[in-house]
Enzyme design. Structure first.
Site, PDB file in Angstrom:
ATOM      1  N   CYS A   2      17.258 -10.315 141.514  1.00 59.07           N
ATOM      2  CA  CYS A   2      17.495 -11.228 142.645  1.00 59.07           C
ATOM      3  C   CYS A   2      18.684 -12.157 142.389  1.00 59.07           C
ATOM      4  O   CYS A   2      18.926 -12.563 141.260  1.00 59.07           O
ATOM      5  CB  CYS A   2      16.292 -12.117 142.888  1.00 59.07           C
ATOM      6  SG  CYS A   2      14.770 -11.209 143.094  1.00 59.07           S
ATOM      7  N   ARG A  27      23.985  -7.206 140.658  1.00 58.41           N
ATOM      8  CA  ARG A  27      22.754  -7.461 139.906  1.00 58.41           C
ATOM      9  C   ARG A  27      21.638  -6.502 140.307  1.00 58.41           C
ATOM     10  O   ARG A  27      20.660  -6.365 139.584  1.00 58.41           O
ATOM     11  CB  ARG A  27      22.284  -8.904 140.153  1.00 58.41           C
ATOM     12  CG  ARG A  27      23.233  -9.934 139.602  1.00 58.41           C
ATOM     13  CD  ARG A  27      22.905 -11.309 140.141  1.00 58.41           C
ATOM     14  NE  ARG A  27      21.671 -11.836 139.599  1.00 58.41           N
ATOM     15  CZ  ARG A  27      21.572 -12.570 138.502  1.00 58.41           C
ATOM     16  NH1 ARG A  27      22.639 -12.862 137.825  1.00 58.41           N
ATOM     17  NH2 ARG A  27      20.404 -13.026 138.092  1.00 58.41           N
ATOM     18  N   TRP A  75      15.196  -8.330 144.821  1.00 57.96           N
ATOM     19  CA  TRP A  75      14.811  -7.090 144.127  1.00 57.96           C
ATOM     20  C   TRP A  75      13.288  -7.131 144.086  1.00 57.96           C
ATOM     21  O   TRP A  75      12.702  -7.999 143.423  1.00 57.96           O
ATOM     22  CB  TRP A  75      15.422  -7.098 142.725  1.00 57.96           C
ATOM     23  CG  TRP A  75      15.269  -5.820 141.968  1.00 57.96           C
ATOM     24  CD1 TRP A  75      16.045  -4.702 142.086  1.00 57.96           C
ATOM     25  CD2 TRP A  75      14.295  -5.525 140.966  1.00 57.96           C
ATOM     26  NE1 TRP A  75      15.600  -3.734 141.216  1.00 57.96           N
ATOM     27  CE2 TRP A  75      14.532  -4.203 140.516  1.00 57.96           C
ATOM     28  CE3 TRP A  75      13.228  -6.234 140.394  1.00 57.96           C
ATOM     29  CZ2 TRP A  75      13.762  -3.588 139.540  1.00 57.96           C
ATOM     30  CZ3 TRP A  75      12.467  -5.621 139.429  1.00 57.96           C
ATOM     31  CH2 TRP A  75      12.738  -4.309 139.009  1.00 57.96           C
ATOM     32  N   ASN A 100      14.063 -16.484 142.374  1.00 63.25           N
ATOM     33  CA  ASN A 100      14.372 -15.354 141.494  1.00 63.25           C
ATOM     34  C   ASN A 100      13.357 -15.421 140.362  1.00 63.25           C
ATOM     35  O   ASN A 100      13.180 -16.466 139.760  1.00 63.25           O
ATOM     36  CB  ASN A 100      15.804 -15.538 140.959  1.00 63.25           C
ATOM     37  CG  ASN A 100      16.198 -14.454 139.977  1.00 63.25           C
ATOM     38  OD1 ASN A 100      15.439 -13.522 139.741  1.00 63.25           O
ATOM     39  ND2 ASN A 100      17.379 -14.581 139.418  1.00 63.25           N
ATOM     40  N   GLY A 101      12.652 -14.336 140.082  1.00 71.59           N
ATOM     41  CA  GLY A 101      11.673 -14.345 138.994  1.00 71.59           C
ATOM     42  C   GLY A 101      10.357 -13.767 139.445  1.00 71.59           C
ATOM     43  O   GLY A 101      10.281 -13.063 140.463  1.00 71.59           O
ATOM     44  N   GLU A 483      22.067   7.491 124.899  1.00 72.06           N
ATOM     45  CA  GLU A 483      22.875   6.738 125.862  1.00 72.06           C
ATOM     46  C   GLU A 483      23.399   7.673 126.959  1.00 72.06           C
ATOM     47  O   GLU A 483      23.413   7.322 128.145  1.00 72.06           O
ATOM     48  CB  GLU A 483      24.012   6.022 125.112  1.00 72.06           C
ATOM     49  CG  GLU A 483      25.004   5.268 125.972  1.00 72.06           C
ATOM     50  CD  GLU A 483      24.400   4.177 126.843  1.00 72.06           C
ATOM     51  OE1 GLU A 483      23.219   3.833 126.679  1.00 72.06           O
ATOM     52  OE2 GLU A 483      25.119   3.689 127.724  1.00 72.06           O
ATOM     53  N   LYS A 487      22.616   7.306 130.912  1.00 69.03           N
ATOM     54  CA  LYS A 487      23.658   7.218 131.954  1.00 69.03           C
ATOM     55  C   LYS A 487      23.386   8.233 133.054  1.00 69.03           C
ATOM     56  O   LYS A 487      23.458   7.929 134.232  1.00 69.03           O
ATOM     57  CB  LYS A 487      25.060   7.497 131.387  1.00 69.03           C
ATOM     58  CG  LYS A 487      25.700   6.443 130.521  1.00 69.03           C
ATOM     59  CD  LYS A 487      26.092   5.185 131.215  1.00 69.03           C
ATOM     60  CE  LYS A 487      24.971   4.213 131.281  1.00 69.03           C
ATOM     61  NZ  LYS A 487      24.743   3.278 130.259  1.00 69.03           N
ATOM     62  N   GLU A 490      20.239   7.313 135.138  1.00 70.52           N
ATOM     63  CA  GLU A 490      20.432   6.086 135.921  1.00 70.52           C
ATOM     64  C   GLU A 490      21.187   6.348 137.221  1.00 70.52           C
ATOM     65  O   GLU A 490      20.810   5.834 138.273  1.00 70.52           O
ATOM     66  CB  GLU A 490      21.264   5.064 135.130  1.00 70.52           C
ATOM     67  CG  GLU A 490      20.517   4.228 134.148  1.00 70.52           C
ATOM     68  CD  GLU A 490      21.440   3.252 133.422  1.00 70.52           C
ATOM     69  OE1 GLU A 490      21.092   2.084 133.345  1.00 70.52           O
ATOM     70  OE2 GLU A 490      22.526   3.662 132.932  1.00 70.52           O
ATOM     71  N   HIS A 506      10.277  20.968 117.522  1.00 69.75           N
ATOM     72  CA  HIS A 506       8.968  20.310 117.546  1.00 69.75           C
ATOM     73  C   HIS A 506       8.534  19.988 118.980  1.00 69.75           C
ATOM     74  O   HIS A 506       7.714  19.100 119.178  1.00 69.75           O
ATOM     75  CB  HIS A 506       8.999  19.047 116.681  1.00 69.75           C
ATOM     76  CG  HIS A 506       9.288  19.332 115.246  1.00 69.75           C
ATOM     77  ND1 HIS A 506       8.433  20.038 114.429  1.00 69.75           N
ATOM     78  CD2 HIS A 506      10.379  19.057 114.480  1.00 69.75           C
ATOM     79  CE1 HIS A 506       8.965  20.165 113.220  1.00 69.75           C
ATOM     80  NE2 HIS A 506      10.152  19.577 113.235  1.00 69.75           N
ATOM     81  N   LYS A 605      21.190  -4.935 137.403  1.00 74.45           N
ATOM     82  CA  LYS A 605      22.145  -5.144 136.312  1.00 74.45           C
ATOM     83  C   LYS A 605      21.589  -6.125 135.291  1.00 74.45           C
ATOM     84  O   LYS A 605      21.710  -5.931 134.095  1.00 74.45           O
ATOM     85  CB  LYS A 605      23.451  -5.684 136.898  1.00 74.45           C
ATOM     86  CG  LYS A 605      24.540  -5.946 135.875  1.00 74.45           C
ATOM     87  CD  LYS A 605      25.158  -4.657 135.432  1.00 74.45           C
ATOM     88  CE  LYS A 605      26.149  -4.831 134.310  1.00 74.45           C
ATOM     89  NZ  LYS A 605      26.311  -3.560 133.579  1.00 74.45           N
TER      90      LYS A 605
HETATM   91  C1  G6P Z   1      19.437  -3.402 132.670  1.00 80.04           C
HETATM   92  C2  G6P Z   1      20.812  -2.828 132.932  1.00 80.04           C
HETATM   93  C3  G6P Z   1      21.285  -2.041 131.715  1.00 80.04           C
HETATM   94  C4  G6P Z   1      21.247  -2.907 130.475  1.00 80.04           C
HETATM   95  C5  G6P Z   1      19.862  -3.539 130.268  1.00 80.04           C
HETATM   96  C6  G6P Z   1      19.905  -4.611 129.182  1.00 80.04           C
HETATM   97  O1  G6P Z   1      18.503  -2.383 132.564  1.00 80.04           O
HETATM   98  O2  G6P Z   1      20.779  -1.995 134.060  1.00 80.04           O
HETATM   99  O3  G6P Z   1      22.609  -1.592 131.935  1.00 80.04           O
HETATM  100  O4  G6P Z   1      21.568  -2.132 129.356  1.00 80.04           O
HETATM  101  O5  G6P Z   1      19.432  -4.180 131.464  1.00 80.04           O
HETATM  102  O6  G6P Z   1      20.736  -5.646 129.628  1.00 80.04           O
HETATM  103  P1  G6P Z   1      21.542  -6.635 128.725  1.00 80.04           P
HETATM  104  O7  G6P Z   1      22.284  -7.511 129.695  1.00 80.04           O
HETATM  105  O8  G6P Z   1      20.532  -7.414 127.928  1.00 80.04           O
HETATM  106  O9  G6P Z   1      22.439  -5.838 127.857  1.00 80.04           O
END
Ligand code: G6P
Length: 610
Positions: A2, A27, A75, A100-101, A483, A487, A490, A506, A605
């Site tokens: 949010c 965000r 959100w 927000n929260g 990673e 990606k 996501e 395994h 984000k």
């Molecule tokens: C969210 C974002 C990710 C990020 C993660 C941790 O899930 O979408 O891209 O890696 O938070 O965020 P930070 O700001 O602590 O790296």
């Protein structure tokens, strides 16, 4: 997650609020709204499900004018994605709030409000806060006192901004667990979840601390701590560039950010390596004495930042010879870890505001650590302010939800950290000089990998119709496979898993058939021969292999083996280089599938709730 924007000005605030929301879009959110006190003293609001553009179209038909207002991107947590659940929420046509929260004692408060005969219009926890504040102001309390009394009853995380139709000269706000900044303009003041929202109107900010309350007016503002004692908080001049949120000619922020990596990695190294050595105190003046005492490392992070920590574990153990434990923050915060003597607690975070990482840091404060340190991309963030040592990555503003440049700068920073530790734990001058040389070469090597973008875009076409993918790696390329899988899932919504290649037999080998693409990060290290054996296991079952190998790997393409040779040689920093093609692969697969690359569904984000 949010986003909040609020303004008290001597001019109409609708466009300021709308631009603020646009700047908070990165965000992650699913609805947006705005509420403004009109000149005739009415609370008018417009809310829409979907993107800020939908809200902006609605506002074109139904303009909101007035000098005091609130706006929000939501959100969803409590209650589905509907217009009724979107913020701002209003109580008795008088009090309007944005939140927000997440409020954990939501159910008890809901029952209390319902018992008081108030009809709820949404399923949110946030609407309850509006009614609680209304109850206080209607029994004679000032808006700020009403907010303070209400905040004391809330369990959970919140940043709140509140407006009273009967006194539009003042906006009040408070925070606990979610960020809130005050923007200081000329004859106008603002509130926002992050400074970036307000850059077109001010560069001067005050960051509220946990539990702080604030009242802003056109001519000033006052901050109070949670006991309502007036306090002074430091004023920051932001160095952020208001244009940082432009796409700079790229189709998506993510692509722009992938291409910024040579420059931002160079920026992260700037002034931290000189000649053939690391600058001794680049982790702060106290770091030298502290690092000499360190006997173990605990790294805590979430998401992509966690993967950066996993790469660092290999380095810290191999180069500095120190035991290193890496853990996801949401797990760490609720268990009782054994803390060896002289352990340094390290968080890694792009935003510096991730709720679980922040809570883990606070937990660490109650445990017996030598000190705490953060590797973070946002100056003045909560993690930076609450850690003993802070090391800034210099990735600049990252807008794409899928983290790219933040990751590569984190891993770069973690090599510097490894070296800073290793200086006190047996690293020779020659080894230090070799690592410095590799670091210096890094921006150029990333640049040369970006040259093969079109080859990777072509490979991505094979993935458009796929629903599953498997990523494999060994050693430092294992976290890179994780990673890469993150990606891809996501932004393209393809189910992707990552495995250490040695684990293939395994379990995941059962998934392999001629429909499953298997993506392999192969760097020419001593593990390559082992990896090649694992690849044979995939080939024998008809699996399609996509191998990203460096020049030294000496692998050959064949029917089932698509070989993408990276124009670089093997180095200690190969995991950073191996990340780049996987970012591009995910990007082009997502573009081909037509997903929302920069704001993938359901994701945020900056995850400021637990
Ligand atoms: C969210 C974002 C990710 C990020 C993660 C941790 O899930 O979408 O891209 O890696 O938070 O965020 P930070 O700001 O602590 O790296």
């Amino acid at each position: 997650m949010c986003g909040i924007v609020g303004a008290v000005a001597q001019r109409d605030v609708d466009l300021i609020l709308l631009e603020g929301l646009r700047r908070l879009e990165y965000r992650g959110y699913d609805s947006a709204g705005m509420c403004i006190v009109s000149e005739s003293g009415a609370l008018n609001k417009v809310r829409r499900v979907g993107k800020v553009i939908e809200l902006s179209k609605a506002l074109a038909d139904q303009p909101l004018r007035g000098h005091t207002g609130l706006a929000h991107t939501r959100w969803a947590t409590h209650g589905g994605v509907t217009e009724d659940n979107a913020h701002p929420h209003v109580s008795h046509q008088r009090i309007s709030i944005v939140h927000n929260g997440i409020i954990e004692n939501f159910e008890a408060l809901r029952q209390e409000i319902v018992a008081a005969g108030i009809e709820l219009r949404s399923q949110t926890d946030s609407e309850l806060i509006a009614h609680l504040i209304y109850q206080q102001v209607s029994s004679g309390h000032s808006l700020l006192d009403a907010l303070a009394a209400t905040a004391q009853r809330l369990h959970g995380a919140y940043a709140l901004a509140v407006m009273d139709r009967d006194d539009p000269s003042t906006l009040v706000g408070t925070r606990s667990g979610s960020p809130l900044v005050v923007g200081i303009g000329l004859g106008e003041h603002f509130l926002a979840s992050d400074a970036g929202a307000l850059l077109p109107v001010t560069r001067q900010f005050v960051y509220l601390e946990e539990g702080d309350l604030v009242a802003i007016r056109t001519d000033g503002f006052e901050v109070y701590d949670r006991s309502m004692i007036p306090v002074t908080r430091e004023l920051f001049e932001s160095s952020l560039n208001a244009d940082a949120v432009d796409k700079g000619g790229y189709r998506h922020y993510m692509l722009k950010e992938i291409h910024q990596q040579p420059d931002v990695v160079a920026e992260t190294l700037e002034g931290r390596i000189i000649d053939n050595h690391l600058v001794a105190d680049c982790f702060g003046p106290e770091s030298e004495a502290l690092f000499a005492k360190v006997e173990a490392i605990h790294i805590i992070a979430c998401g992509t930042s966690y993967h950066a920590g996993l790469v660092a574990r290999y380095w810290i153990e191999a180069i500095a010879g120190l035991p290193c434990h890496v853990e996801i923050a949401s797990e760490y915060r609720y268990r009782s870890p054994a803390v060896p003597d002289n352990t340094l607690f390290v968080t890694i975070s792009q935003s510096g505001e991730t709720a679980d990482t922040l809570s883990a840091l606070r937990e660490a404060g109650r445990r017996d650590y030598l000190a705490t340190m953060t590797i973070c991309n946002v100056p003045e963030s909560s993690l930076i302010r609450e850690s003993d040592l802070a090391f800034m990555t210099r990735a600049g503003v990252e807008i794409g939800v899928a983290s790219t440049k933040a990751f590569t700068t984190q891993v770069t920073a973690l090599m510097l950290f490894t070296m800073a530790l290793a200086r006190h734990h047996g690293m020779s001058a020659a080894q230090e000089a070799d690592l410095v040389a590799e670091l210096r070469a890094l921006p150029g090597q990333i640049r040369s990998i970006l040259q093969i973008e079109t080859d990777i875009a072509r490979v991505a076409e094979d993935f458009t119709g796929k629903e599953h993918a498997l990523f494999l790696g060994r050693g430092t390329e294992f976290p890179i496979a994780m990673e890469g899988a993150l990606k891809l899932k996501e932004i393209s919504y393809i189910h992707a898993e990552a495995y250490a290649a040695g684990e293939l037999k395994h379990g995941p080998l059962a998934l392999v058939d001629d429909h499953l693409p298997v993506i392999v990060s192969a760097s020419s290290s001593e593990l390559l021969a082992k990896l090649v054996s694992n690849l044979q296991e995939v080939r024998a079952r008809g699996g399609q292999l996509y191998i990203f190998a460096d020049q030294d790997a000496d692998l050959v393409a064949s029917d089932q083996v698509h070989l993408i040779t990276l124009p670089v040689n093997h180095s200690t920093l190969s995991p950073i280089l191996q990340t780049i093609p996987l970012q591009l692969l995910a990007y082009y697969v997502a573009v081909n599938r037509g997903t929302d690359v920069d704001q993938p569904r359901n994701l945020a984000k900056s995850v400021t709730v637990e």
